[in-house]
Design an enzyme around this catalytic site. Structure first.
Site, short mmCIF file in Angstrom:
data_model
loop_
_atom_site.label_atom_id
_atom_site.label_comp_id
_atom_site.label_asym_id
_atom_site.label_seq_id
_atom_site.Cartn_x
_atom_site.Cartn_y
_atom_site.Cartn_z
N HIS A 68 33.05 36.46 75.17
CA HIS A 68 33.76 37.66 75.73
C HIS A 68 35.16 37.32 75.03
O HIS A 68 36.02 37.95 75.69
CB HIS A 68 33.85 37.50 77.18
CG HIS A 68 32.33 37.82 77.87
ND1 HIS A 68 31.92 39.19 77.69
CD2 HIS A 68 31.65 37.11 78.67
CE1 HIS A 68 30.64 39.33 78.54
NE2 HIS A 68 30.94 37.95 78.83
N HIS A 150 29.26 27.00 73.26
CA HIS A 150 28.92 28.35 74.18
C HIS A 150 27.83 29.06 73.71
O HIS A 150 27.70 29.87 72.84
CB HIS A 150 30.24 29.43 74.07
CG HIS A 150 30.55 30.12 75.08
ND1 HIS A 150 31.01 29.97 76.34
CD2 HIS A 150 30.03 31.58 75.20
CE1 HIS A 150 31.07 30.90 77.20
NE2 HIS A 150 30.24 31.93 76.33
N HIS A 175 28.88 28.93 79.25
CA HIS A 175 28.55 30.23 79.07
C HIS A 175 27.46 30.77 80.30
O HIS A 175 27.35 31.63 80.82
CB HIS A 175 27.52 30.64 77.69
CG HIS A 175 27.12 31.81 77.56
ND1 HIS A 175 27.72 32.92 77.61
CD2 HIS A 175 25.57 32.05 77.65
CE1 HIS A 175 26.98 34.09 77.43
NE2 HIS A 175 25.60 33.59 77.72
N HIS A 177 27.25 29.38 83.25
CA HIS A 177 27.86 29.34 84.49
C HIS A 177 26.95 28.71 85.71
O HIS A 177 27.27 28.61 86.80
CB HIS A 177 28.08 30.91 85.12
CG HIS A 177 29.17 31.50 84.40
ND1 HIS A 177 29.83 32.66 84.94
CD2 HIS A 177 29.51 31.37 83.17
CE1 HIS A 177 30.73 33.01 83.98
NE2 HIS A 177 30.36 32.50 82.98
#
Length: 264
Positions: A68, A150, A175, A177
């Site tokens: 992102h 990530h 990444h 979470h």
């Protein structure tokens, strides 16, 4: 050398949790260097210059990113001028910003590298080849090296841990979470964890409002995800490194929840 790595900061709730918890984390773990993943810090997508400045003002030394990175277009205005922010090093040549840097704190230096996986994520350059080129070059001058990988697939992250065992001091995934329960020190001295987890609202789905995510899964129609505004949880790892050779002595995962268990 003590390193505190904090999982993906998600939205305003995550920023609030970071601000509230950093003082007690500093007191308990005495980190020389603090690194956070900031790719979800601005409303769940990307980061702004104002947010990055806040993080640095609170005592963060370096910010890693991920898939992102470019979602908040403001980043194009400052990423080339801010050496403490890094984006995945295996983005194509010519991409703005940098994929690795060296940060200083408490009289210590830590080289940090950001890589992005390719399994279930957009196809980019090979992270393993990028890791070889960058880490081997950094090792010529730096003993302490942290790699934020990530990536989506646990297998790809575990493979990177083995690939860099003995070459990087720390390999930690971001990444998903979701904090993994496999924190360990690999045979050649690399501290490893598949995913550090996240800092942000825990009553949603990976930090997003659960109603929208449920609608997406149930209907397969386009849905706009928004960051939830509930209570926070906080995931991180603390790693102690040997000053002589950069190998890990200890890794400890950190899990906090708002209004529940607190550190002594």
């Amino acid at each position: 050398m003590n390193v505190l790595f904090i999982g993906d900061i998600v939205g305003s709730v995550g920023r609030k949790a970071l601000r509230e918890n950093l003082p007690s984390l500093k007191s308990k773990y005495n980190p020389h260097v603090i690194i956070v993943n900031g790719e979800n810090a601005a409303s769940g997508r990307g980061i702004t210059q104002a947010i990055a400045r806040e993080f640095f003002d609170w005592g963060v030394h370096g910010i890693t990113m991920g898939n992102h990175t470019w979602d908040n277009k403001e980043i194009f205005d400052f990423i080339d001028d801010e050496p403490r922010i890094i984006r995945p090093a295996n983005f194509p040549p010519g991409t703005p910003g940098r994929g690795y840097t060296v940060v200083k704190g408490g009289g210590k230096e830590l080289a940090i590298v950001n890589l992005q996986g390719r399994t279930f994520l957009p196809a980019i350059d090979c992270p393993f080849r990028a890791a070889d080129d960058i880490v081997d070059e950094l090792r010529k001058k730096h003993k302490h090296i942290l790699v934020d990988f990530h990536a989506e697939a646990t297998s790809e992250k575990i493979a990177m841990g083995w690939h860099l065992d003995g070459r990087a001091s720390i390999v930690v995934g971001t990444h998903t979470h979701v904090q993994s329960n496999d924190d360990t020190i690999l045979p050649h001295g690399t501290a490893y964890q598949t995913d550090a987890g996240m800092v942000g609202p825990y009553e949603g789905v990976l930090g997003m409002q659960k109603e929208a995510v449920l609608q997406k899964f149930q209907t397969q129609l386009p849905v706009r995800f928004q960051v939830d505004m509930g209570k926070w949880h906080f995931h991180a790892i603390s790693v102690e490194l040997n000053d002589h050779d950069g190998k890990a002595r200890k890794i400890e995962k950190i899990r906090l929840k708002e209004d529940e268990w607190r550190m002594d």
